[in-house]
Scaffold this active site. Structure first.
Site, short mmCIF file in Angstrom:
data_model
loop_
_atom_site.label_atom_id
_atom_site.label_comp_id
_atom_site.label_asym_id
_atom_site.label_seq_id
_atom_site.Cartn_x
_atom_site.Cartn_y
_atom_site.Cartn_z
N HIS A 21 -12.53 5.35 0.71
CA HIS A 21 -12.31 5.79 -0.67
C HIS A 21 -13.30 5.16 -1.64
O HIS A 21 -13.07 5.17 -2.84
CB HIS A 21 -10.86 5.49 -1.10
CG HIS A 21 -9.84 6.26 -0.31
ND1 HIS A 21 -8.51 5.94 -0.30
CD2 HIS A 21 -9.97 7.33 0.52
CE1 HIS A 21 -7.85 6.79 0.50
NE2 HIS A 21 -8.72 7.63 1.01
N ARG A 47 -0.45 3.88 -5.40
CA ARG A 47 0.30 5.08 -5.00
C ARG A 47 1.76 4.80 -4.68
O ARG A 47 2.51 5.72 -4.37
CB ARG A 47 -0.35 5.71 -3.76
CG ARG A 47 -1.75 6.22 -4.03
CD ARG A 47 -2.43 6.59 -2.71
NE ARG A 47 -3.87 6.68 -2.89
CZ ARG A 47 -4.52 7.81 -3.10
NH1 ARG A 47 -3.87 8.94 -3.17
NH2 ARG A 47 -5.83 7.82 -3.26
N ALA A 77 -3.45 -0.52 1.13
CA ALA A 77 -3.10 -1.32 -0.05
C ALA A 77 -2.30 -2.57 0.27
O ALA A 77 -2.41 -3.58 -0.43
CB ALA A 77 -2.32 -0.44 -1.03
N ILE A 87 -10.33 -0.05 -2.39
CA ILE A 87 -11.54 0.10 -3.20
C ILE A 87 -11.91 -1.20 -3.88
O ILE A 87 -12.78 -1.24 -4.74
CB ILE A 87 -11.33 1.20 -4.29
CG1 ILE A 87 -10.12 0.86 -5.18
CG2 ILE A 87 -11.14 2.57 -3.64
CD1 ILE A 87 -9.93 1.81 -6.36
#
Ligand SMILES: [Zn+2]
Length: 255
Positions: free
Chosen positions: A123, A38, A26, A105
């Site tokens: 993912h 997250r 991320a 993603i």
């Protein structure tokens, strides 16, 4: 080691590499305005995740999944590859990096110009959707229009027009098994790599975090660039707690 010395050492390691793997999380996309779901204060700490079994079992869970996805759509659409993505793309184009393995993603590596076959998405990808039964592809904009516009499909979770199966973003949900093909390819690429560079992952989510460990066990030098300390700093050969875009941009000469 100072920040400059660390960056210079990474530049030397990249110069020597012939088949590096870049592993991203991320942290590379937050610089494009994509929130880290997250992280503390991230979306998944405010809203309970919807598990895959619930998506399959409950119409309300499917509607809620899609409400959340469409609420994020403007953010995803506005996001563009940043300097970090461009630096990685340059390394792929120069032949230094063979593959990019990503936990993200958002599709930003592909958007930066890296051929899709060189991006391994652990993912999945939220920028399009597929039917869970027949795999027909659907575009998010079209699904959103049907969900939000007045009409008989308003507020309803989308169903496949071919087989009536459930339509879901092409991501791996909580409770859904990891994609076998992506995992296998990531493992092969990791084993063949001569340098493993982690960019913007806290390396706490398994099985994804197992790849840098695998690289290290295989004798491959491991580099971690992340703003905060990670779960694997102690085994890395080089750790830079610096912003990704500026660090990688300077090393590769990419703006
Ligand atoms: Zn279908």
């Amino acid at each position: 080691m100072t920040q400059n010395e660390g960056a210079a050492e990474l530049a030397r390691m990249i110069d020597r590499a012939k088949r590096a793997v870049v592993f991203t999380g991320a942290g590379i996309s937050t610089e494009s305005g994509i929130p880290d779901f997250r992280s503390p204060g991230g979306i998944w700490t405010q809203m309970a995740p919807i598990y895959f079994d619930d998506f399959l079992a409950s119409d309300e869970a499917r509607r809620e999944t899609w409400r959340r996805r469409f609420a994020m759509e403007d953010t995803f659409r506005a996001a563009e590859p940043n300097r970090g993505h461009r630096a990685v793309e340059a390394l792929v184009r120069r032949g230094t990096v063979s593959s990019v393995v990503t936990q993200n993603i958002d599709g930003l590596h592909e958007e930066s110009g890296i051929p899709p076959e060189r991006v391994i998405e652990l993912h999945g990808n939220t920028m399009y959707a597929t039917c869970l039964d027949c795999a027909t592809r659907y575009e998010i904009a079209e699904l959103r229009a049907a969900f939000e516009d007045e009409g008989e499909r308003q507020g309803r979770a989308p169903r496949c027009t071919r087989c009536r199966g459930f339509v879901k973003t092409a991501t791996v949900s909580f409770g859904q098994s990891m994609p076998q093909e992506a995992m296998r390819r990531a493992e092969i690429e990791t084993m063949k790599s001569d340098l493993f560079i982690v960019l913007g992952s806290s390396l706490v989510v398994y099985p994804a975090a197992g790849f840098p460990e695998l690289a290290k066990r295989n004798g491959t030098p491991l580099v971690i660039v992340n703003r905060e300390p990670t779960g694997l700093d102690r085994i890395a050969d080089l750790v830079l707690h610096q912003p990704i875009g500026d660090t990688m941009g300077a090393i590769t000469g990419v703006n």
